[in-house]
Design a protein around this motif. Structure first.
Motif, PDB file in Angstrom:
ATOM      1  N   PRO A   9     -30.154  -1.993 -53.588  1.00  0.00           N
ATOM      2  CA  PRO A   9     -30.645  -3.354 -53.349  1.00  0.00           C
ATOM      3  C   PRO A   9     -29.798  -4.403 -54.072  1.00  0.00           C
ATOM      4  N   GLY A  10     -29.361  -5.395 -53.317  1.00  0.00           N
ATOM      5  CA  GLY A  10     -28.575  -6.491 -53.869  1.00  0.00           C
ATOM      6  C   GLY A  10     -27.120  -6.147 -54.149  1.00  0.00           C
ATOM      7  N   LYS A  11     -26.664  -4.972 -53.754  1.00  0.00           N
ATOM      8  CA  LYS A  11     -25.313  -4.521 -54.085  1.00  0.00           C
ATOM      9  C   LYS A  11     -24.402  -4.354 -52.862  1.00  0.00           C
ATOM     10  N   ALA A  12     -24.832  -4.840 -51.696  1.00  0.00           N
ATOM     11  CA  ALA A  12     -24.031  -4.648 -50.487  1.00  0.00           C
ATOM     12  C   ALA A  12     -22.642  -5.274 -50.598  1.00  0.00           C
ATOM     13  N   ALA A  13     -22.549  -6.474 -51.105  1.00  0.00           N
ATOM     14  CA  ALA A  13     -21.246  -7.139 -51.220  1.00  0.00           C
ATOM     15  C   ALA A  13     -20.336  -6.382 -52.181  1.00  0.00           C
ATOM     16  N   GLU A  14     -20.892  -5.875 -53.266  1.00  0.00           N
ATOM     17  CA  GLU A  14     -20.106  -5.100 -54.228  1.00  0.00           C
ATOM     18  C   GLU A  14     -19.575  -3.816 -53.576  1.00  0.00           C
ATOM     19  N   LEU A  15     -20.433  -3.140 -52.820  1.00  0.00           N
ATOM     20  CA  LEU A  15     -20.005  -1.932 -52.123  1.00  0.00           C
ATOM     21  C   LEU A  15     -18.922  -2.251 -51.099  1.00  0.00           C
ATOM     22  N   GLU A  16     -19.115  -3.306 -50.335  1.00  0.00           N
ATOM     23  CA  GLU A  16     -18.129  -3.674 -49.316  1.00  0.00           C
ATOM     24  C   GLU A  16     -16.759  -3.951 -49.940  1.00  0.00           C
TER      25      GLU A  16
ATOM     26  N   ASP B 209     -28.640  -0.094 -40.908  1.00  0.00           N
ATOM     27  CA  ASP B 209     -29.333  -0.238 -42.198  1.00  0.00           C
ATOM     28  C   ASP B 209     -28.401  -0.639 -43.340  1.00  0.00           C
ATOM     29  N   GLY B 210     -27.123  -0.899 -43.027  1.00  0.00           N
ATOM     30  CA  GLY B 210     -26.161  -1.331 -44.033  1.00  0.00           C
ATOM     31  C   GLY B 210     -25.344  -0.208 -44.645  1.00  0.00           C
TER      32      GLY B 210
ATOM     33  N   GLU C  40     -17.726   6.274 -60.436  1.00  0.00           N
ATOM     34  CA  GLU C  40     -18.723   5.601 -61.277  1.00  0.00           C
ATOM     35  C   GLU C  40     -19.071   4.232 -60.695  1.00  0.00           C
ATOM     36  N   LYS C  41     -18.053   3.529 -60.197  1.00  0.00           N
ATOM     37  CA  LYS C  41     -18.286   2.218 -59.579  1.00  0.00           C
ATOM     38  C   LYS C  41     -19.131   2.369 -58.315  1.00  0.00           C
ATOM     39  N   TYR C  42     -18.858   3.410 -57.540  1.00  0.00           N
ATOM     40  CA  TYR C  42     -19.669   3.658 -56.348  1.00  0.00           C
ATOM     41  C   TYR C  42     -21.124   3.928 -56.726  1.00  0.00           C
ATOM     42  N   SER C  43     -21.327   4.712 -57.763  1.00  0.00           N
ATOM     43  CA  SER C  43     -22.695   5.039 -58.196  1.00  0.00           C
ATOM     44  C   SER C  43     -23.453   3.819 -58.682  1.00  0.00           C
ATOM     45  N   ALA C  44     -22.743   2.824 -59.181  1.00  0.00           N
ATOM     46  CA  ALA C  44     -23.389   1.600 -59.677  1.00  0.00           C
ATOM     47  C   ALA C  44     -23.862   0.691 -58.550  1.00  0.00           C
ATOM     48  N   CYS C  45     -23.304   0.878 -57.353  1.00  0.00           N
ATOM     49  CA  CYS C  45     -23.678  -0.038 -56.262  1.00  0.00           C
ATOM     50  C   CYS C  45     -24.182   0.667 -55.007  1.00  0.00           C
TER      51      CYS C  45
END
Length: 106
Positions: free
Chosen positions: A13-20, A48-49, A77-82
């Motif tokens: 939640p709230g991390k879509a832009a970070e993942l993209e 669903d994003g 680790e960055k992937y796991s955070a978002c």
């Protein structure tokens, strides 16, 4: 022998832009570590994003090596955070005879 994989990342939640943003670094990081082939990846987005990426590892040994590679571990680790990693079967579109997704990343 190379291995083609389907990786699926569902944003937290709230991390879509970070993942993209992170998706644009995935293949270049793996390439810089000599773990994937030169084949371009295919990235797409589910309704669903969830972001789906199809890419090619050089070999099973390269996949195994990734699990001890400091650059890859830092990236993961960055992937796991978002995001969370999810099986392709959990994405609604995969239940269709001809699954289709929105293009992503190009």
């Amino acid at each position: 022998m190379s291995r083609i994989v389907i990786a699926c990342y569902r944003p937290l939640p709230g991390k879509a832009a970070e993942l993209e943003a992170l998706m644009h670094t995935h293949l270049p990081t793996l390439k810089s570590e000599h773990l994937v082939t030169d084949r371009p990846s295919i990235m797409m987005k589910a309704a669903d994003g969830t972001i789906i990426e199809v890419f090619e590892w050089i070999s099973q040994a390269a996949i195994d090596a990734a699990h001890t590679n400091p650059a890859v571990l830092a990236m993961w680790e960055k992937y796991s955070a978002c995001s969370e990693y999810v099986p392709a079967a959990s994405i609604a579109e995969t239940g269709q005879l001809f699954s289709n997704f929105a293009p992503f990343g190009r």
